[in-house]
Design a protein around this motif. Structure first.
Motif, PDB file in Angstrom:
ATOM      1  N   ARG A   1       0.827  -1.205   0.000  1.00 45.85           N
ATOM      2  CA  ARG A   1       0.000   0.000   0.000  1.00 45.85           C
ATOM      3  C   ARG A   1       0.860   1.254   0.000  1.00 45.85           C
ATOM      4  O   ARG A   1       1.899   1.310   0.655  1.00 45.85           O
ATOM      5  CB  ARG A   1      -0.885  -0.008   1.249  1.00 45.85           C
ATOM      6  CG  ARG A   1      -1.746   1.193   1.422  1.00 45.85           C
ATOM      7  CD  ARG A   1      -2.468   1.121   2.768  1.00 45.85           C
ATOM      8  NE  ARG A   1      -3.237   2.314   2.982  1.00 45.85           N
ATOM      9  CZ  ARG A   1      -4.556   2.346   3.107  1.00 45.85           C
ATOM     10  NH1 ARG A   1      -5.234   1.227   3.067  1.00 45.85           N
ATOM     11  NH2 ARG A   1      -5.191   3.469   3.294  1.00 45.85           N
ATOM     12  N   LEU A   2       0.401   2.270  -0.738  1.00 49.18           N
ATOM     13  CA  LEU A   2       1.039   3.579  -0.743  1.00 49.18           C
ATOM     14  C   LEU A   2       0.002   4.627  -0.387  1.00 49.18           C
ATOM     15  O   LEU A   2      -1.060   4.685  -0.996  1.00 49.18           O
ATOM     16  CB  LEU A   2       1.641   3.896  -2.119  1.00 49.18           C
ATOM     17  CG  LEU A   2       2.172   5.310  -2.322  1.00 49.18           C
ATOM     18  CD1 LEU A   2       3.322   5.609  -1.374  1.00 49.18           C
ATOM     19  CD2 LEU A   2       2.593   5.534  -3.760  1.00 49.18           C
ATOM     20  N   ASP A   3       0.306   5.431   0.628  1.00 49.63           N
ATOM     21  CA  ASP A   3      -0.558   6.529   1.049  1.00 49.63           C
ATOM     22  C   ASP A   3       0.144   7.849   0.763  1.00 49.63           C
ATOM     23  O   ASP A   3       1.224   8.097   1.300  1.00 49.63           O
ATOM     24  CB  ASP A   3      -0.851   6.461   2.555  1.00 49.63           C
ATOM     25  CG  ASP A   3      -1.830   5.372   2.904  1.00 49.63           C
ATOM     26  OD1 ASP A   3      -3.024   5.566   2.618  1.00 49.63           O
ATOM     27  OD2 ASP A   3      -1.408   4.338   3.452  1.00 49.63           O
TER      28      ASP A   3
ATOM     29  N   LYS B   1      -2.337  -9.480 -11.901  1.00 49.24           N
ATOM     30  CA  LYS B   1      -2.061 -10.912 -11.815  1.00 49.24           C
ATOM     31  C   LYS B   1      -3.084 -11.703 -12.608  1.00 49.24           C
ATOM     32  O   LYS B   1      -2.762 -12.666 -13.280  1.00 49.24           O
ATOM     33  CB  LYS B   1      -2.053 -11.371 -10.359  1.00 49.24           C
ATOM     34  CG  LYS B   1      -0.906 -10.799  -9.550  1.00 49.24           C
ATOM     35  CD  LYS B   1      -0.997 -11.224  -8.116  1.00 49.24           C
ATOM     36  CE  LYS B   1       0.057 -10.511  -7.276  1.00 49.24           C
ATOM     37  NZ  LYS B   1      -0.110 -10.744  -5.859  1.00 49.24           N
ATOM     38  N   LYS B   2      -4.355 -11.294 -12.535  1.00 47.93           N
ATOM     39  CA  LYS B   2      -5.419 -12.011 -13.244  1.00 47.93           C
ATOM     40  C   LYS B   2      -5.234 -11.905 -14.749  1.00 47.93           C
ATOM     41  O   LYS B   2      -5.406 -12.870 -15.467  1.00 47.93           O
ATOM     42  CB  LYS B   2      -6.793 -11.454 -12.839  1.00 47.93           C
ATOM     43  CG  LYS B   2      -7.181 -11.807 -11.433  1.00 47.93           C
ATOM     44  CD  LYS B   2      -8.527 -11.207 -11.084  1.00 47.93           C
ATOM     45  CE  LYS B   2      -8.858 -11.404  -9.619  1.00 47.93           C
ATOM     46  NZ  LYS B   2     -10.078 -10.709  -9.231  1.00 47.93           N
ATOM     47  N   THR B   3      -4.904 -10.716 -15.268  1.00 46.42           N
ATOM     48  CA  THR B   3      -4.755 -10.541 -16.708  1.00 46.42           C
ATOM     49  C   THR B   3      -3.517 -11.246 -17.243  1.00 46.42           C
ATOM     50  O   THR B   3      -3.510 -11.731 -18.348  1.00 46.42           O
ATOM     51  CB  THR B   3      -4.706  -9.051 -17.102  1.00 46.42           C
ATOM     52  OG1 THR B   3      -3.627  -8.432 -16.413  1.00 46.42           O
ATOM     53  CG2 THR B   3      -6.016  -8.356 -16.773  1.00 46.42           C
ATOM     54  N   GLN B   4      -2.464 -11.326 -16.453  1.00 50.60           N
ATOM     55  CA  GLN B   4      -1.253 -12.006 -16.899  1.00 50.60           C
ATOM     56  C   GLN B   4      -1.449 -13.524 -16.876  1.00 50.60           C
ATOM     57  O   GLN B   4      -0.925 -14.222 -17.728  1.00 50.60           O
ATOM     58  CB  GLN B   4      -0.062 -11.632 -15.999  1.00 50.60           C
ATOM     59  CG  GLN B   4       0.387 -10.210 -16.186  1.00 50.60           C
ATOM     60  CD  GLN B   4       1.463  -9.828 -15.166  1.00 50.60           C
ATOM     61  OE1 GLN B   4       1.832 -10.628 -14.316  1.00 50.60           O
ATOM     62  NE2 GLN B   4       1.936  -8.603 -15.253  1.00 50.60           N
TER      63      GLN B   4
ATOM     64  N   ALA C   1      -1.113   1.041 -10.386  1.00 50.51           N
ATOM     65  CA  ALA C   1      -1.840   0.644  -9.177  1.00 50.51           C
ATOM     66  C   ALA C   1      -2.914  -0.373  -9.545  1.00 50.51           C
ATOM     67  O   ALA C   1      -4.062  -0.273  -9.127  1.00 50.51           O
ATOM     68  CB  ALA C   1      -2.437   1.865  -8.491  1.00 50.51           C
ATOM     69  N   ARG C   2      -2.527  -1.373 -10.326  1.00 49.96           N
ATOM     70  CA  ARG C   2      -3.495  -2.354 -10.814  1.00 49.96           C
ATOM     71  C   ARG C   2      -3.936  -3.358  -9.771  1.00 49.96           C
ATOM     72  O   ARG C   2      -4.920  -4.050  -9.956  1.00 49.96           O
ATOM     73  CB  ARG C   2      -2.922  -3.107 -12.009  1.00 49.96           C
ATOM     74  CG  ARG C   2      -2.835  -2.239 -13.241  1.00 49.96           C
ATOM     75  CD  ARG C   2      -2.276  -3.008 -14.379  1.00 49.96           C
ATOM     76  NE  ARG C   2      -0.824  -3.088 -14.210  1.00 49.96           N
ATOM     77  CZ  ARG C   2      -0.020  -3.653 -15.086  1.00 49.96           C
ATOM     78  NH1 ARG C   2      -0.502  -4.200 -16.166  1.00 49.96           N
ATOM     79  NH2 ARG C   2       1.287  -3.676 -14.882  1.00 49.96           N
TER      80      ARG C   2
ATOM     81  N   SER D   1       4.645   2.313  -8.149  1.00 45.59           N
ATOM     82  CA  SER D   1       4.102   0.978  -8.339  1.00 45.59           C
ATOM     83  C   SER D   1       3.617   0.460  -6.996  1.00 45.59           C
ATOM     84  O   SER D   1       4.395   0.358  -6.047  1.00 45.59           O
ATOM     85  CB  SER D   1       5.173   0.048  -8.910  1.00 45.59           C
ATOM     86  OG  SER D   1       4.658  -1.259  -9.021  1.00 45.59           O
ATOM     87  N   SER D   2       2.303   0.178  -6.921  1.00 44.43           N
ATOM     88  CA  SER D   2       1.710  -0.337  -5.690  1.00 44.43           C
ATOM     89  C   SER D   2       0.351  -0.947  -6.015  1.00 44.43           C
ATOM     90  O   SER D   2      -0.403  -0.378  -6.793  1.00 44.43           O
ATOM     91  CB  SER D   2       1.531   0.799  -4.676  1.00 44.43           C
ATOM     92  OG  SER D   2       0.888   0.311  -3.509  1.00 44.43           O
TER      93      SER D   2
END
Length: 140
Positions: A97-99, A135-138, A129-130, A111-112
């Motif tokens: 996570r990035l805040d 992971k699902k698309t790859q 920020a996918r 990238s997060s």
């Protein structure tokens, strides 16, 4: 003026006799204060808060990295969770996570899997920020 040996003796007599356990040490947050300037590579196996100036790289692995509102960081950042309230020039990679707070700014690629950006925060760079969708698309 007290010598270093005198200060060491005072701290030994004033400190508690029992040393901190490893569990206590792991829960502590390392801190780079406002008056501190560091150039180079920082790696930490515990949470880290930066309120000073850092140039180089900062890696805290599976821990939390906090960049304070008055911090000036010119470094690539890598951590599990990152909270930015100050200025960062460099690429930011958070594995969880990035805040970005209202006073925070990033000039570099982010990238997060999870990104929280408060109104007023600034980003100049690419943002990936996918989350789990990447992971699902790859995979299929």
């Amino acid at each position: 003026m007290a010598s270093a040996d005198t200060l060491r003796e005072r701290s030994q007599t004033n400190s508690s006799p029992a040393p901190r356990s490893e569990v206590d040490e792991r829960r502590a947050t390392a801190w780079i204060g406002q008056g501190v300037v560091i150039e180079g590579r920082i790696t930490s196996s515990q949470d880290l808060r930066i309120d000073g100036r850092v140039e180089g790289t900062v890696e805290v692995g599976d821990h939390v990295l906090m960049v304070g509102a008055r911090a000036a960081v010119k470094a690539n950042l890598v951590a599990k969770s990152i909270l930015i309230s100050g200025t960062v020039i460099g690429n930011v990679t958070a594995t969880d996570r990035l805040d970005l707070q209202a006073t925070g700014s990033v000039e570099g690629d982010i990238s997060s899997p999870r990104l929280v950006m408060v109104d007023g925060a600034v980003v100049k760079g690419r943002v990936d920020a996918r989350g789990n969708r990447a992971k699902k698309t790859q995979g299929g």
